[in-house]
Structures are given as structure tokens and as C-alpha cells.
Design a protein around this motif. Sequence first.
Motif, PDB file in Angstrom:
ATOM      1  N   TYR A 109      11.187 -12.793   1.916  1.00  0.00           N
ATOM      2  CA  TYR A 109      11.270 -11.384   1.534  1.00  0.00           C
ATOM      3  C   TYR A 109      10.839 -10.493   2.694  1.00  0.00           C
ATOM      4  N   ARG A 110      11.464  -9.323   2.764  1.00  0.00           N
ATOM      5  CA  ARG A 110      11.091  -8.348   3.784  1.00  0.00           C
ATOM      6  C   ARG A 110       9.673  -7.843   3.495  1.00  0.00           C
ATOM      7  N   VAL A 111       8.973  -7.465   4.564  1.00  0.00           N
ATOM      8  CA  VAL A 111       7.562  -7.101   4.388  1.00  0.00           C
ATOM      9  C   VAL A 111       7.414  -5.841   3.531  1.00  0.00           C
ATOM     10  N   GLY A 112       8.341  -4.910   3.654  1.00  0.00           N
ATOM     11  CA  GLY A 112       8.278  -3.715   2.809  1.00  0.00           C
ATOM     12  C   GLY A 112       8.389  -4.052   1.338  1.00  0.00           C
ATOM     13  N   GLU A 113       9.228  -5.035   1.001  1.00  0.00           N
ATOM     14  CA  GLU A 113       9.394  -5.454  -0.387  1.00  0.00           C
ATOM     15  C   GLU A 113       8.102  -6.082  -0.922  1.00  0.00           C
ATOM     16  N   GLN A 114       7.395  -6.791  -0.041  1.00  0.00           N
ATOM     17  CA  GLN A 114       6.173  -7.466  -0.486  1.00  0.00           C
ATOM     18  C   GLN A 114       5.044  -6.473  -0.750  1.00  0.00           C
ATOM     19  N   ILE A 115       5.003  -5.404   0.044  1.00  0.00           N
ATOM     20  CA  ILE A 115       4.029  -4.346  -0.236  1.00  0.00           C
ATOM     21  C   ILE A 115       4.416  -3.595  -1.505  1.00  0.00           C
ATOM     22  N   ALA A 116       5.698  -3.286  -1.625  1.00  0.00           N
ATOM     23  CA  ALA A 116       6.177  -2.548  -2.791  1.00  0.00           C
ATOM     24  C   ALA A 116       5.954  -3.322  -4.085  1.00  0.00           C
ATOM     25  N   GLU A 117       6.054  -4.644  -4.019  1.00  0.00           N
ATOM     26  CA  GLU A 117       5.839  -5.470  -5.212  1.00  0.00           C
ATOM     27  C   GLU A 117       4.422  -5.293  -5.744  1.00  0.00           C
ATOM     28  N   ARG A 118       3.427  -5.224  -4.842  1.00  0.00           N
ATOM     29  CA  ARG A 118       2.050  -4.985  -5.276  1.00  0.00           C
ATOM     30  C   ARG A 118       1.929  -3.606  -5.929  1.00  0.00           C
ATOM     31  N   LEU A 119       2.560  -2.622  -5.337  1.00  0.00           N
ATOM     32  CA  LEU A 119       2.489  -1.260  -5.868  1.00  0.00           C
ATOM     33  C   LEU A 119       3.136  -1.149  -7.247  1.00  0.00           C
ATOM     34  N   ARG A 120       4.275  -1.787  -7.431  1.00  0.00           N
ATOM     35  CA  ARG A 120       4.975  -1.710  -8.717  1.00  0.00           C
ATOM     36  C   ARG A 120       4.202  -2.425  -9.816  1.00  0.00           C
ATOM     37  N   ARG A 121       3.482  -3.483  -9.439  1.00  0.00           N
ATOM     38  CA  ARG A 121       2.733  -4.241 -10.445  1.00  0.00           C
ATOM     39  C   ARG A 121       1.482  -3.498 -10.889  1.00  0.00           C
ATOM     40  N   TYR A 122       0.816  -2.803  -9.963  1.00  0.00           N
ATOM     41  CA  TYR A 122      -0.501  -2.237 -10.279  1.00  0.00           C
ATOM     42  C   TYR A 122      -0.549  -0.711 -10.207  1.00  0.00           C
ATOM     43  N   SER A 123       0.605  -0.047 -10.150  1.00  0.00           N
ATOM     44  CA  SER A 123       0.616   1.411 -10.181  1.00  0.00           C
ATOM     45  C   SER A 123       1.795   1.888 -11.031  1.00  0.00           C
ATOM     46  N   ASP A 124       1.940   3.191 -11.151  1.00  0.00           N
ATOM     47  CA  ASP A 124       3.003   3.760 -11.964  1.00  0.00           C
ATOM     48  C   ASP A 124       4.261   4.078 -11.156  1.00  0.00           C
ATOM     49  N   LEU A 125       4.313   3.672  -9.911  1.00  0.00           N
ATOM     50  CA  LEU A 125       5.451   3.982  -9.057  1.00  0.00           C
ATOM     51  C   LEU A 125       6.693   3.197  -9.474  1.00  0.00           C
ATOM     52  N   ASP A 126       7.854   3.860  -9.413  1.00  0.00           N
ATOM     53  CA  ASP A 126       9.106   3.153  -9.652  1.00  0.00           C
ATOM     54  C   ASP A 126       9.553   2.476  -8.354  1.00  0.00           C
ATOM     55  N   ARG A 127      10.712   1.867  -8.368  1.00  0.00           N
ATOM     56  CA  ARG A 127      11.174   1.102  -7.207  1.00  0.00           C
ATOM     57  C   ARG A 127      11.282   1.980  -5.957  1.00  0.00           C
ATOM     58  N   ARG A 128      11.892   3.164  -6.110  1.00  0.00           N
ATOM     59  CA  ARG A 128      12.066   4.031  -4.952  1.00  0.00           C
ATOM     60  C   ARG A 128      10.719   4.548  -4.440  1.00  0.00           C
ATOM     61  N   GLY A 129       9.851   4.940  -5.366  1.00  0.00           N
ATOM     62  CA  GLY A 129       8.541   5.436  -4.968  1.00  0.00           C
ATOM     63  C   GLY A 129       7.703   4.367  -4.283  1.00  0.00           C
ATOM     64  N   ALA A 130       7.764   3.131  -4.799  1.00  0.00           N
ATOM     65  CA  ALA A 130       7.014   2.030  -4.199  1.00  0.00           C
ATOM     66  C   ALA A 130       7.517   1.721  -2.797  1.00  0.00           C
ATOM     67  N   ALA A 131       8.832   1.776  -2.606  1.00  0.00           N
ATOM     68  CA  ALA A 131       9.405   1.519  -1.283  1.00  0.00           C
ATOM     69  C   ALA A 131       8.955   2.575  -0.283  1.00  0.00           C
ATOM     70  N   ALA A 132       8.950   3.841  -0.710  1.00  0.00           N
ATOM     71  CA  ALA A 132       8.515   4.915   0.173  1.00  0.00           C
ATOM     72  C   ALA A 132       7.029   4.785   0.502  1.00  0.00           C
ATOM     73  N   ARG A 133       6.228   4.426  -0.496  1.00  0.00           N
ATOM     74  CA  ARG A 133       4.788   4.262  -0.266  1.00  0.00           C
ATOM     75  C   ARG A 133       4.524   3.071   0.642  1.00  0.00           C
ATOM     76  N   ALA A 134       5.332   2.030   0.558  1.00  0.00           N
ATOM     77  CA  ALA A 134       5.170   0.861   1.437  1.00  0.00           C
ATOM     78  C   ALA A 134       5.359   1.265   2.895  1.00  0.00           C
ATOM     79  N   VAL A 135       6.357   2.087   3.159  1.00  0.00           N
ATOM     80  CA  VAL A 135       6.582   2.573   4.527  1.00  0.00           C
ATOM     81  C   VAL A 135       5.390   3.401   4.987  1.00  0.00           C
TER      82      VAL A 135
END
Length: 335
Positions: A109-135
Amino acid sequence: MTHPLLSVSGLSVGFHTSSGFLPVTDGVSFDIAAGESVALVGESGCGKSVTAKAILDLLPRPAARIISGEVRFDGVDLRAANARRLRSIRGRDVGFVFQNPMTVLNPCYRVGEQIAERLRRYSDLDRRGAAARAVSLLAEVGIPSPEERARAYPHELSGGMRQRVVIAIGLACNPRLLIADEPTTALDVTIQAQLMDMLRTQQEARGMSVLLITHDLGLVAQYVDRVVVMYAGQVVETASVQALFDGPRHPYTRGLLRAVPGVTAPDEDGRLWSIGGTVPSPGALPTGCRFGPRCPRVGESCRGSAISIRPQGQRAVRCVDPHDEDFEVGTSRSA
């Protein structure tokens, strides 16, 4: 009186092996206040990483077992917490930076996806928001061109960048405590300094506490408030970083400091000091003081019953005869 953010009391851990059940840590105790940075230091094999992983119940089961002790995070008994509560604390309130990023990051998996996965599991961010926060997190930990790097796979990044990605995952949910297990291992000194400066900046910006696991006393001197020294599974000395470096009282602590290049001058052959002998294995611990076989001050009182750790003002020392004055640590010259 406020309670510490993290309180570890009498933590003992053992492992089932082919030789039977072996205790690895023995009665480890320390506290971390809100916003404080504490280092857990000692030679390899002294129980630092085992202690760190036991705090969050990350040790392999059924091989490992917590024998006794209490771990409280913000007053919550983590050993009594159910699996759901513990996962929530591990995900949101406590971040963990593991030692080797290549064993943590998924190569598929790409590193951005791996950060976003943590955010989506433990926050209220949707897929797009988690991807932006990962960056955004990649930028915060000092990775250049974060949008491009977020699309990279772990093997496409340098060791320093991979470690920054792991730190970004640990910081993703704005934890109150970050446990960093040897975060600078295998990195050159320039990258080490950059990573530690970045961690300190993140700590100050977020107001979080840090538990740093390391054997590098150079890092300890520059980046933490307090030090917990471990030897052979036990805490042998605790003190503020200033007090420890100004006047270590346990012979093992003195040996560690004398072995740091620049603290003790090399001899005429250019050889540095080192502590003689090796850390005993859990299955062959000496009676009495565990450092006794390597200590130049060992006496009959050190060889009898187990030595307890004793408070001495703002510090604590596990020694029957701790001293402030300089003395010849039981050292040998290493090539």
C-alpha cells in the motif's frame, strides 16, 4: 493533586521459551506527567522495548505474559480495560513509533493510504478528508513534496523518510502520549538530529508527552526532561536529565556515561571506555545486585538478597552504596 498521565507500577513481564517460563522485566515503575518527555535507557536486552510494548498490551501472545503490575493512563487501568477500550486508547490517545519501519509499513500500500487508514478508523474524516490530512501530516514531519510522497510505496522512500512516515502514523490522531521505540536506529547522525528536532517541535506544538526508548545518551542529553535507566529487567536509577549527567549515582549509569565518546577521552591507543562483561540472560541472573559481576564496587552486601530501589531526594537508585564522587567504573578498553 493531579495524577500523572501515564503511571507504570511494578510491571513484570515474562516469556514462555523452550527452557521454560523466563521473567524478562522485574517490577518496573515510572510516571510520565502531561507534556513531559522521559527516556527509558540501557543496553540492548535490558527490557526497554518489552516494557514499552507491555504498556499497551502489544506483546505477542501466548508467548508473552504480564506477571504482575499496574499500568494507568490518565487514571484508566489499562490492564483491566476491555479490548474495545484498549484499542481506542491505542488508536487515539497513545501513538506508538516502532523501531523498524519496514516491518511496520505494508509494502503493498502507498504510504498516504496507510496514514489515511489510521485517520478513517479513529476519526470522523471521510476518505477524501483522510487523504488530505495524510498529505498534511507528511508535510508536518518534514517530508518534501508530500503530495508526491503520499503516492509512493515504502520501498521507494529512504530509511529516514520511512521513519518519518511511521512517526506521521503515530501522530495522526493527535495523541496525548507518543511512545517512540528507538526511532533513530540505523540512521546517520545528521538524520537522527533532524528526526529528534522534528519530534520535539511536534511535542511542543501538540502539548503531548513522549516516552523515548533508546540506548543513545547523546539523544537523551538533548531531548528529554527525565531519565529512567534499566539494567537486566530492572530500573536501577531515575533522575532528571540534568541531575543524571551532573552526578550519576548507580555504577551502571556511570559506566554508560563513560562509554559515550567525548565524555571520557580515549587512551593513548585511541580506544574508548566500555563496561566490561555483558548483560546477564534472564535465565542466568546473579543473586543480589544484577550489576554486581560487572561492578568494581561490589561487596558482600551486594551479593545477598535482592537490592531494592531507594528514593534519594528527586531521584531513586537501586544500589546499597550509591556515590556522588568520581570513581573508576568497572570498565575495559574496547578495540
